[in-house]
Each structure stands twice: as structure tokens, then as C-alpha cells.
Design a protein around this motif. Sequence first.
Motif, short mmCIF file in Angstrom:
data_model
loop_
_atom_site.label_atom_id
_atom_site.label_comp_id
_atom_site.label_asym_id
_atom_site.label_seq_id
_atom_site.Cartn_x
_atom_site.Cartn_y
_atom_site.Cartn_z
N ARG A 222 33.22 35.22 48.06
CA ARG A 222 34.60 35.31 48.49
C ARG A 222 35.33 35.25 46.99
NH1 ARG A 222 37.71 30.57 51.59
NH2 ARG A 222 36.31 31.07 53.22
N ASN A 223 35.00 34.72 46.13
CA ASN A 223 35.87 34.46 45.01
C ASN A 223 35.82 35.73 44.08
OD1 ASN A 223 36.67 31.92 45.28
ND2 ASN A 223 35.34 30.96 43.52
N VAL A 224 34.62 36.47 44.22
CA VAL A 224 34.37 37.85 43.45
C VAL A 224 35.51 38.77 44.15
CG1 VAL A 224 33.23 39.93 43.20
CG2 VAL A 224 32.02 37.55 42.93
N LEU A 225 35.41 38.72 45.69
CA LEU A 225 36.33 39.65 46.34
C LEU A 225 37.86 39.55 46.10
CD1 LEU A 225 36.13 42.00 48.55
CD2 LEU A 225 36.44 40.26 50.31
N LEU A 226 38.42 37.98 46.27
CA LEU A 226 39.56 37.66 45.69
C LEU A 226 39.97 38.00 44.30
CD1 LEU A 226 39.90 34.34 47.67
CD2 LEU A 226 41.02 36.48 48.06
N SER A 227 39.11 37.73 43.40
CA SER A 227 39.15 38.14 42.00
C SER A 227 39.62 39.63 41.68
CB SER A 227 38.16 37.66 41.08
OG SER A 227 38.13 36.38 41.09
N MET A 228 38.87 40.46 42.70
CA MET A 228 39.15 42.03 42.50
C MET A 228 40.76 42.20 42.89
SD MET A 228 35.56 43.35 44.28
CE MET A 228 36.24 44.64 44.65
N ALA A 229 40.92 41.73 44.10
CA ALA A 229 42.27 41.80 44.70
C ALA A 229 43.47 41.22 43.82
CB ALA A 229 42.30 41.38 46.15
N GLY A 230 43.06 39.97 43.17
CA GLY A 230 43.86 39.33 42.45
C GLY A 230 44.16 39.95 40.89
N ARG A 287 40.52 26.21 38.78
CA ARG A 287 40.59 27.56 38.51
C ARG A 287 41.66 27.95 39.69
NH1 ARG A 287 38.09 26.70 34.08
NH2 ARG A 287 35.72 27.09 34.38
N LYS A 288 41.70 27.32 40.84
CA LYS A 288 42.63 27.81 41.93
C LYS A 288 44.12 27.42 41.58
CE LYS A 288 43.30 26.98 46.85
NZ LYS A 288 42.68 26.26 48.08
N ALA A 289 44.31 26.22 41.18
CA ALA A 289 45.60 25.77 40.70
C ALA A 289 46.22 26.52 39.53
CB ALA A 289 45.55 24.22 40.32
N ALA A 290 45.37 27.11 38.51
CA ALA A 290 45.74 27.62 37.43
C ALA A 290 46.21 28.98 37.93
CB ALA A 290 44.65 27.81 36.30
N ALA A 291 45.50 29.75 38.95
CA ALA A 291 45.87 31.11 39.54
C ALA A 291 47.13 31.16 40.29
CB ALA A 291 44.58 31.42 40.50
N ILE A 292 47.28 29.82 40.95
CA ILE A 292 48.68 29.58 41.71
C ILE A 292 49.71 29.64 40.50
CG2 ILE A 292 50.04 28.17 43.16
CD1 ILE A 292 47.33 27.72 44.59
N SER A 397 45.82 33.55 46.03
CA SER A 397 45.06 32.52 45.30
C SER A 397 45.06 31.36 46.13
CB SER A 397 46.17 32.22 44.15
OG SER A 397 46.57 33.20 43.25
N PHE A 398 45.63 31.07 47.11
CA PHE A 398 45.60 29.78 47.79
C PHE A 398 44.22 30.13 48.65
CE2 PHE A 398 49.97 29.51 47.38
CZ PHE A 398 50.28 27.90 47.45
N PHE A 399 43.57 31.18 48.71
CA PHE A 399 42.37 31.11 49.24
C PHE A 399 41.14 30.96 48.49
CE2 PHE A 399 45.58 33.42 52.06
CZ PHE A 399 45.24 32.93 53.43
N LEU A 400 41.29 30.71 47.19
CA LEU A 400 40.11 30.87 46.33
C LEU A 400 39.50 29.49 46.54
CD1 LEU A 400 41.98 31.84 43.07
CD2 LEU A 400 39.99 33.30 43.91
N ILE A 401 37.88 29.55 46.39
CA ILE A 401 37.25 28.25 46.40
C ILE A 401 37.05 27.89 45.06
CG2 ILE A 401 34.98 27.43 46.78
CD1 ILE A 401 35.12 29.46 49.35
#
Length: 418
Positions: A222-230, A287-292, A397-401
Motif C-alpha cells: 500500500r505505501n509503495v502505491l501511495l508513495s508513487m501517487a503522492g 511518516r503519515k503525520a509528516a506527509a499530511i 496521505s490519510f491512507f498511508l500506513i
Amino acid sequence: MKNNQWDTKYEWKAIILLTLGFGLVGLDRWIMAPLAPSIMRDLNLSYQDIGLIFGALGLTWGIFSIIMGNISDKIGHRKILIFSLIFFSLTSGFSGSAMGLVSLIFIRSLMGVAEGAFCPTSFAATALAAKPKRRGAMQGLQQSGYALFGLGLGPIIATQLLLVVPSWREVFWIVAIPGFIISFLMYFVIREPKDTPAAKLPEFQIHPTQEKVNWVQLLKTRNVLLSMAGLFCTMSCIFVVSAMLPMYLENFLKLKPQEMGYVVSAIGFGGFLGQFLVPTLSDWIGRKAAAILGFSGSAIFIMLFMKLDANIPMLFMSMLALSFFSFGLVALLTGPIAAESAPVGLVASSIGLVVGSGEIFGGGIAPVISGMIAQHYGIQNIFYLSLAGVLLGVVLSFFLIETAPRKILNIEPNPTLD
């Protein structure tokens, strides 16, 4: 591995050289931006042409990040790092020999091949050299050289050199020289993955790297996919701004070249701080809070910048803040999140996939789109593309684990979708 067994001496020597090397990646890539107004006048190019030149480099960078991230997991890091550093330094110099649009696109595309190879390989080498509890900080430090050299010092160097050299052509060769020096030093310092301090850590096992990469497994993480999009979201902001800002400042706000160089340098200084401090902060808050936080800050300051007139101090400060958050996100998504979310033995492949996809869309397609917007609707409207990207990033970012070691303790760092 016990603390007293960690090779701190190698950690710092390797990361300093990798930071300088990635700084030269940024310098050789982005020196084109402050020189673009001069190049446009000399070669009779349009905004759309400049977007194509930046986009061509981003596309080849993205493709070869994916390919070479996989290859470096199999054959090691050292050869790829040294060869690619020499090659992109040469292409930087030859950029000064271009006679028109086609030759510039060709040369800069070749540069993207070499820089695309260097990028994920250097990130993985840093992850293997850094002690786990400070991995975010060390990966942030290594990536911060890109913004500092490429977008902080680069515009100042370029615009000042234009006062003393015959033309923009000589500038490209001058900035190429340090790459040959750093490649020579890397030859004596950088180790292959099996010889690094992290070789015995379970999340960085070397043995599975001889197997064929399971791209489906990476894409199910999941995080790889979300990192690509992010990464696409934040690069559609800061990379579009970085490519087009010099022309916006000179042609729309009517700043002088040296004033333009001063304002554009804020991208690099803010990015330098962000690429180091945002991943470092993520070691503590997650990591999640920092991304948001990063995407929200980017959205606020891109809206502020859009409303400013030719007030140089305000332009500088708002661009400094925008770059802090946006480049901080680049370091966060391609560094600790991609590394900590990777399946065992596929660290460079994971980073390469994230960097590559982000480059193809954010560094390749987005500048082309921004060039078309500037050409047909006015260069002042490119910022709406950037704003849309970071607003989408807030949602993603809210969907990152969470993967930060301090936050998850003994929880497995490889969450997947299933």
C-alpha cells in the motif's frame, strides 16, 4: 547488531559523498532553469519548448530509475553510482554545445538516463549505510543536497557566471567539473550492499536480490502505491514551479536576471531545509503525520505565492516555505517510506519504482503540460496545476500506513493491501 558494532565512520563518509553526488544531480539538472531565459532568446525557443526539454529529462529519469533500481539490487551499487555520475557530468557539459531544440532534448534525455540510474541507487546506498534509528534523518540529509546545490546555489551561480563568461554555454561546462572529482572519491569509499553496516539486518537481506523482482508484490504494498501517487502530486507542484519560475519572474513580473536568481534560490534553500528536517521530524511524529503536514503546508504557500506582485522579499520567503514542505515530501516519500515499506531484498527496486513513476508523471508529463498552459493561457496560470496536485496529496496521505520505527516498535514494516 549491537550499537558498538555499527560502522559509524563508514556511515558518515558514505553519506557525505552521496549527499554531494546527489547535490550535483540537482545542479546539473536545474542549472537549465535560470539559464532558460537566455537560452530562449539565443535559440528562439518558446515556453512549450522549454517544457518539452524539462519533460524529456524527467521521462528518461523515471524510466531508468525503475530499471536501474532493479538492476542495482542484483549487481550492487558501486559501479552504477560511479559510472552514472561521470556520465551525467559529461552530458551537463555537452548541453552547452546544443544548437537548437532537438539537440537539447537529446542531450538532456541522456542526462535523465544517467541521473535516473544514480537516484534510487544512491537512496538505497544511504539506507544501507544509515543506522535504523536515524535513517529518516540520514536519507533526508542525502537528498537535501539536491535542492541546496540545484535550486539554492544553482540560480545564484548561473546568473553570476553570466556576468563573467561569454554566454550560457560555458556555464554548463563549469558546473560539470565537480562530478568527476566526486566520482573519483566514491571509488575509494562506497561499498557494495553485502559489505555495508546494514547487511545483517533482516529488512535489508541481500540474498533474495538475485531473484526476479515481483512487481505485483511491490504494487500490492500500500505505501509503495501511495508513495508513487503522492510523489506525482508533490512533483507536479515543485518541479513545475522550479522549471517555469525564472521565466515567470523575468517575463511576467519583470524582475532583472540577478533579482530572479535571488528569488529562485529560495527553492533550493527551502528545499534543503525541508529534505533534511521533514524526514527527521517524521522519525518522531511518524511518516503519515509528516506527509499530511507537508502537503497542507504546500497548498497554503502556493496559494499565497500566486497572489504576490513583484515584492522580492515576500516572493523569496513564500517560495522558501513552499519548497520546504514540497521537497520535504519528496525526501519522505522516496526515502524512509519507500525503504521501510519494501519487501525483503527489494529496497532499491521499491525506491526506483516510486522515484520512476513520480518522475515520469511529475517530472516528465507535468512540465510539458505546464509549458502548454504557459504558452496558450499565460505563464501565471501554471500555479493552478501545482495547487491541484498538492490538494490531492493531502487526501492520499490519510491512507498511508505508519512505518516509522519509533512509532511502530516491533510491528512488521511491510504492510500490504491484502
